[in-house]
Write an enzyme that holds these catalytic residues in place. Structure first.
Site, mmCIF file in Angstrom:
data_model
loop_
_atom_site.group_PDB
_atom_site.id
_atom_site.type_symbol
_atom_site.label_atom_id
_atom_site.label_comp_id
_atom_site.label_asym_id
_atom_site.label_seq_id
_atom_site.Cartn_x
_atom_site.Cartn_y
_atom_site.Cartn_z
ATOM 1 N NE ARG A 139 -3.220 -2.241 3.131
ATOM 2 C CZ ARG A 139 -2.717 -3.316 3.746
ATOM 3 N NH1 ARG A 139 -1.426 -3.362 4.067
ATOM 4 N NH2 ARG A 139 -3.473 -4.338 4.052
ATOM 5 N NE ARG A 144 6.650 -11.643 -0.802
ATOM 6 C CZ ARG A 144 6.020 -11.922 0.313
ATOM 7 N NH1 ARG A 144 6.282 -13.021 0.962
ATOM 8 N NH2 ARG A 144 5.104 -11.116 0.817
ATOM 9 N NE ARG A 172 9.048 -2.249 11.970
ATOM 10 C CZ ARG A 172 8.095 -1.323 11.846
ATOM 11 N NH1 ARG A 172 8.334 -0.212 11.173
ATOM 12 N NH2 ARG A 172 6.922 -1.485 12.414
ATOM 13 C CD GLU A 202 13.966 1.933 14.737
ATOM 14 O OE1 GLU A 202 14.416 2.184 13.612
ATOM 15 O OE2 GLU A 202 12.777 2.094 15.034
ATOM 16 C CG HIS A 248 10.426 4.160 13.542
ATOM 17 N ND1 HIS A 248 10.782 2.844 13.765
ATOM 18 C CD2 HIS A 248 9.262 4.094 12.844
ATOM 19 C CE1 HIS A 248 9.886 2.038 13.219
ATOM 20 N NE2 HIS A 248 8.951 2.771 12.663
HETATM 21 C C1 DGY Z 1 4.386 1.187 11.759
HETATM 22 O O1 DGY Z 1 3.173 1.412 11.891
HETATM 23 O O2 DGY Z 1 4.822 0.048 11.585
HETATM 24 C C2 DGY Z 1 5.303 2.350 11.808
HETATM 25 O O3 DGY Z 1 6.613 1.980 11.589
HETATM 26 C C3 DGY Z 1 5.144 3.099 13.127
HETATM 27 O O4 DGY Z 1 5.948 2.599 14.101
#
Ligand code: DGY
Length: 326
Positions: A158, A180, A241, A270, A288
């Site tokens: 998304r 993928r 991430r 982190e 983040h």
């Molecule tokens: C999520 O919603 O996964 C974002 O990284 C917020 O932490």
């Protein structure tokens, strides 16, 4: 009188969201805003049917075994790499995350990092604040263009699609993506996006944006060999991430000038950062916060509350996670 089920709120959230929870549940709020180490989380979860969770609590078989009353873990985040979904399913614990509500806000931020990195925005501000601006120069802090260039999107879920839409329609970019599975032609067409192999993506992108969810298979998906495939002078943005990118290898590529710039919102380990990143001026670093607009953080919380209410009243949850969820 029937007693309300008890839920634990793992981290500090907005007071009116807690109030909403109190209309349905006995609520225990955190004493402070520190992430709860697992033993403490287990202690607080005793007798609790639900957990309002964020991305910082470790939910695995150890916790589930030690918390037999737990029936629902509702995350306010879309990412759920802190939760063992299969272990939850085996223990009969419902798990939900918070997709969709943060898509546009996160895509905005991906673009903010892309523009800031390519056009050297934070570097320019630091230069100016340090009193180093003496005169106009032809190439003072000159960077790369974003409009009209080629964007590579790694991970076309998304958020990837929302970024592609901005790139193609707003910035006239050519959009390449690797995922993928290829998008259906009717989804691909309005995004003007073209599926390519990962190698081709790395070779052709002027700017690469990484939006894949973290999984053990995605660990160091972008490391030294992948960085070596990228165009000299390319830009890399990671809003996925920490751990998806090898931060040490990235710092090296930025230090040598192999890559022109990077924008990073997530980091391996982190909130600790690889010190090599901190020493570089050609990387924009943010803590983040890609989904952190106030309306979106509220919508994420409200979705978690909706899910908790549904889960603990025996209704269908809105956004379930199952071990099969891709
Ligand atoms: C999520 O919603 O996964 C974002 O990284 C917020 O932490």
């Amino acid at each position: 009188m029937r007693t309300k089920p008890s839920v634990l709120v793992a981290r500090r959230i907005f007071p009116d969201i807690v109030q909403r929870l109190r209309e349905h549940f006995e609520v225990e709020e955190p004493a402070d805003d520190e992430p709860l180490p697992q033993p403490e989380l287990i202690r607080r979860l005793q007798g609790k049917a639900g957990l309002f969770a964020t991305g910082t609590e470790l939910i695995n078989a150890t916790l589930l075994q030690a918390c037999p009353d737990l029936r629902a873990v509702c995350l306010m985040t879309v990412g759920y790499n802190n939760v063992d979904v299969a272990a939850c399913a085996a223990a009969g614990v419902v798990v939900t995350n918070a997709p969709d509500v943060l898509t546009e806000t996160t895509a905005d931020f991906g673009f903010a990092l892309l523009l800031a990195a390519a056009r050297r925005v934070t570097e320019a501000e630091h230069y100016l604040r340090a009193g180093r601006w003496r005169q106009w120069n032809i190439d003072l802090l000159a960077g790369a263009d974003v409009h009209g260039s080629t964007l590579g999107v790694l991970g076309m879920g998304r958020i990837g699609q929302a970024i592609a839409r901005r790139a193609a329609l707003g910035f006239g970019m050519q959009v390449l993506y690797h995922n993928r599975s290829r998008l259906a032609p009717e989804v691909e067409a309005p995004l003007r996006a073209q599926w390519v192999s990962k190698t081709e993506l790395l070779r052709r992108a002027d700017h690469l944006i990484i939006v894949v969810p973290y999984s053990p298979q995605a660990h160091h998906l972008i490391a030294a060999p992948e960085l070596a495939l990228m165009k000299p002078g390319a830009t890399l943005v990671n809003i996925a991430r920490g751990g998806v990118v090898d931060d040490a290898a990235l710092a090296q590529a930025l230090a040598t000038g192999r890559l022109a710039a990077a924008g990073l919102d997530v980091f391996e380990g982190e909130p600790q950062l690889n010190p090599a990143l901190l020493a570089l001026s050609n990387v924009v670093l943010t803590p983040h916060i890609a989904s952190a607009s106030l309306p979106t953080r509220r919508a994420m919380c409200n979705l978690a509350v909706d899910n908790l209410i549904a889960a603990l009243t025996g209704s269908q949850v809105l956004t379930p996670l199952t071990p099969q969820t891709p």
